[in-house]
Design an enzyme around this catalytic site. Sequence first.
Site, short mmCIF file in Angstrom:
data_model
loop_
_atom_site.label_atom_id
_atom_site.label_comp_id
_atom_site.label_asym_id
_atom_site.label_seq_id
_atom_site.Cartn_x
_atom_site.Cartn_y
_atom_site.Cartn_z
N GLY A 81 -18.33 -3.09 0.34
CA GLY A 81 -18.33 -3.10 -1.12
C GLY A 81 -17.54 -1.96 -1.72
O GLY A 81 -17.98 -1.34 -2.68
N SER B 202 -13.05 -5.07 2.59
CA SER B 202 -14.07 -4.42 1.74
C SER B 202 -15.48 -4.82 2.18
O SER B 202 -16.31 -5.19 1.34
CB SER B 202 -13.85 -4.76 0.27
OG SER B 202 -12.65 -4.21 -0.21
N PRO B 203 -15.79 -4.74 3.48
CA PRO B 203 -17.11 -5.17 3.95
C PRO B 203 -18.23 -4.23 3.52
O PRO B 203 -19.41 -4.57 3.66
CB PRO B 203 -16.95 -5.18 5.47
CG PRO B 203 -15.91 -4.13 5.73
CD PRO B 203 -14.94 -4.26 4.59
N HIS C 261 -0.22 -12.07 1.21
CA HIS C 261 -1.26 -11.25 0.58
C HIS C 261 -1.95 -11.98 -0.57
O HIS C 261 -3.17 -11.89 -0.74
CB HIS C 261 -0.61 -9.96 0.07
CG HIS C 261 -1.54 -8.80 0.01
ND1 HIS C 261 -1.10 -7.50 0.02
CD2 HIS C 261 -2.89 -8.70 -0.05
CE1 HIS C 261 -2.13 -6.67 -0.04
NE2 HIS C 261 -3.22 -7.39 -0.08
N TYR D 64 0.85 -1.19 0.00
CA TYR D 64 0.00 0.00 0.00
C TYR D 64 0.88 1.24 0.00
O TYR D 64 1.64 1.48 0.93
CB TYR D 64 -0.91 0.03 1.23
CG TYR D 64 -1.85 -1.13 1.39
CD1 TYR D 64 -2.23 -1.91 0.30
CD2 TYR D 64 -2.37 -1.46 2.64
CE1 TYR D 64 -3.10 -2.98 0.45
CE2 TYR D 64 -3.24 -2.52 2.80
CZ TYR D 64 -3.61 -3.28 1.71
OH TYR D 64 -4.46 -4.34 1.89
N PHE E 185 -19.49 1.19 -1.90
CA PHE E 185 -20.76 1.22 -2.63
C PHE E 185 -21.95 1.03 -1.70
O PHE E 185 -23.01 1.64 -1.88
CB PHE E 185 -20.77 0.15 -3.71
CG PHE E 185 -21.65 0.47 -4.89
CD1 PHE E 185 -21.17 1.22 -5.94
CD2 PHE E 185 -22.96 0.03 -4.94
CE1 PHE E 185 -21.98 1.52 -7.02
CE2 PHE E 185 -23.78 0.32 -6.01
CZ PHE E 185 -23.29 1.07 -7.06
#
Length: 327
Positions: free
Chosen positions: A205, A202-203, A123, A54, A208
């Site tokens: 989304g 990414s819980p 990863h 990152y 989104f």
Amino acid sequence: MEHRKLRDLEVSALGLGCMGMSEFYGQGDERESLATIDRALELGITFFDTADMYGPFKNEELVGRALRDRRDRVVIATKFGIVRDANDPTIRGISGRPEYVRKACEGSLRRLGIDTIDLYYQHRVDPTVPIEETVGAMAELVKEGKVRHLGLSEAAPATLRRASAVHPITALQTEYSLWSRDPEDGILDTCRELGIGFVAYSPLGRGFLTGQIKSENDFAPDDFRRMSPRFQGENFRRNLDLVESVQAMAAEKGCTPAQLALAWLLAQGKDIVPIPGTKHVRTLEENAAAVDVRLTKDDLAHIEAVFPKGAAAGERYPAAAMSSVNG
């Protein structure tokens, strides 16, 4: 903040994904990012997630600066395995070679400014190196006191079994949310059989499910979601309809769409720890309040009826990136 266990590693029920503070979701603000980490600690969040890739490499330095003087209060997780070039970050590869594992760990320890990594993930699985060799090298780091617990990310059930035969795996980190339910196809069952905790990245989304994204133009020019199939064309419009349904359910429940989505994930099992990412204090506070949202059996049935498994349109990554998941 309640706590949960990833095997025998105790963490807050919600963690904080720090990736977006340095890359992928538009320009970051270091002062705001540091304030967000401070506020997370005040709210009882003790589990912080980063990775060497990152930034690249910048996010670990940021997290290290923020947490170094509070080391005894936190669990720091980082990752190796996606190889990037500092001079040309677009160049990527995957490596699970034992010599690379050691080199990557030394680099992460230096950037974080700590003596021991609490949870060290591979990863992405390297298809050219037997998982036994990679995990064997990771296990050596545990023996040396440089790492406390081992994890994998986006690994398939067969890989988890082989890895666990070498050394106990504390956690599997994989994308999981209302619109990414692939783990329900055998991965969660395998984790539970083997005693492996599950960390959901990414819980929301990729933002989104918050209901705040209405158009492709809401993304900065360098936001990687512009390249994601779920955020493009007809897929975007179909997914927007799903999110509007989530918004309606959240309104009925008296919470925000993000809180409903996180509460749904928390309700899928006590061995699941979501790590929603944010670089803003306001969003962090909203997410943290999800632990207080209680969903009844009727609520969960309603959510399932409106947003069933497989409802999201489009793959979760572009084709090249999808080829590296579930190794």
